[in-house]
Design an enzyme around this catalytic site. Structure first.
Site, mmCIF file in Angstrom:
data_model
loop_
_atom_site.group_PDB
_atom_site.id
_atom_site.type_symbol
_atom_site.label_atom_id
_atom_site.label_comp_id
_atom_site.label_asym_id
_atom_site.label_seq_id
_atom_site.Cartn_x
_atom_site.Cartn_y
_atom_site.Cartn_z
ATOM 1 N N CYS A 61 0.827 -1.207 0.000
ATOM 2 C CA CYS A 61 0.000 0.000 0.000
ATOM 3 C C CYS A 61 0.861 1.257 0.000
ATOM 4 C CB CYS A 61 -0.919 0.014 1.217
ATOM 5 S SG CYS A 61 -2.192 -1.259 1.198
ATOM 6 N N VAL A 64 2.283 1.763 -3.479
ATOM 7 C CA VAL A 64 1.193 2.221 -4.344
ATOM 8 C C VAL A 64 0.941 3.711 -4.111
ATOM 9 C CG1 VAL A 64 -1.305 2.037 -4.720
ATOM 10 C CG2 VAL A 64 0.097 -0.027 -4.630
ATOM 11 N N GLU A 65 0.805 4.113 -2.859
ATOM 12 C CA GLU A 65 0.554 5.522 -2.526
ATOM 13 C C GLU A 65 1.707 6.413 -2.982
ATOM 14 O OE1 GLU A 65 -1.701 8.588 -0.296
ATOM 15 O OE2 GLU A 65 -2.214 6.471 -0.382
ATOM 16 N N THR A 66 2.927 5.939 -2.784
ATOM 17 C CA THR A 66 4.104 6.710 -3.166
ATOM 18 C C THR A 66 4.145 6.969 -4.661
ATOM 19 O OG1 THR A 66 5.385 5.899 -1.295
ATOM 20 C CG2 THR A 66 6.627 6.707 -3.201
ATOM 21 N N SER A 69 1.265 9.223 -5.856
ATOM 22 C CA SER A 69 1.452 10.606 -5.414
ATOM 23 C C SER A 69 2.522 11.330 -6.211
ATOM 24 C CB SER A 69 1.812 10.636 -3.920
ATOM 25 O OG SER A 69 0.744 10.148 -3.151
#
Length: 141
Positions: A61, A64-66, A69
């Site tokens: 997660c 994925v977020e990194t 973003s």
């Protein structure tokens, strides 16, 4: 995330803001960064395991977020900032050790929000995890 550095040729360069201590702890190495795609390599290992000896879902997660973003921030550029408002990640194949590659591509890039999908594959090219992140575009007042 707001960083968008360019070298003298206009090519994007990875800035310190794109590689925080947390991202470095994950071992994420950004290998391609544009407003259309972000690719990273990272390694599954004991430092990212959950108690049963496989890669922690939170590591997936976080990657994925990194990537979502970074990609969203690069696409929006100097117009504003982006913040994640939803992260949904599915896990398909357990991984304990080995090289992984994650790729972020846009599903939607609008005036107020963006939606990016990130797929992570193992060294054999098998899908390990797939996530998507919805980000809010924030503009200066």
């Amino acid at each position: 995330m707001t960083a968008r550095g360019e070298d003298h040729a206009g090519d994007l360069v990875v800035t310190d803001e794109m590689t925080s201590p947390f991202i470095r702890h994950l071992g994420v190495e950004l290998t391609e960064v544009t407003g259309d795609v972000v690719v990273a390599r990272w390694t599954a290992g004991e430092h990212l395991h959950q108690p049963f000896g496989i890669l922690h879902g939170g590591a997936h997660c976080s990657v994925v977020e990194t990537l979502a973003s970074v990609a969203a921030a690069v696409w929006l550029g100097d117009k504003g900032k982006v913040v994640g408002v939803n992260n949904n990640t599915d896990f398909f194949r357990a991984v304990a050790e080995g090289e992984l590659e994650s790729t972020a591509t846009p599903l939607h890039r609008g005036r107020s929000q963006q939606l990016w999908v990130v797929e992570t594959r193992d060294a054999e090219g098998r899908l390990v995890a797939r996530g998507q992140v919805r980000l809010q575009n924030l503009y200066p007042a």
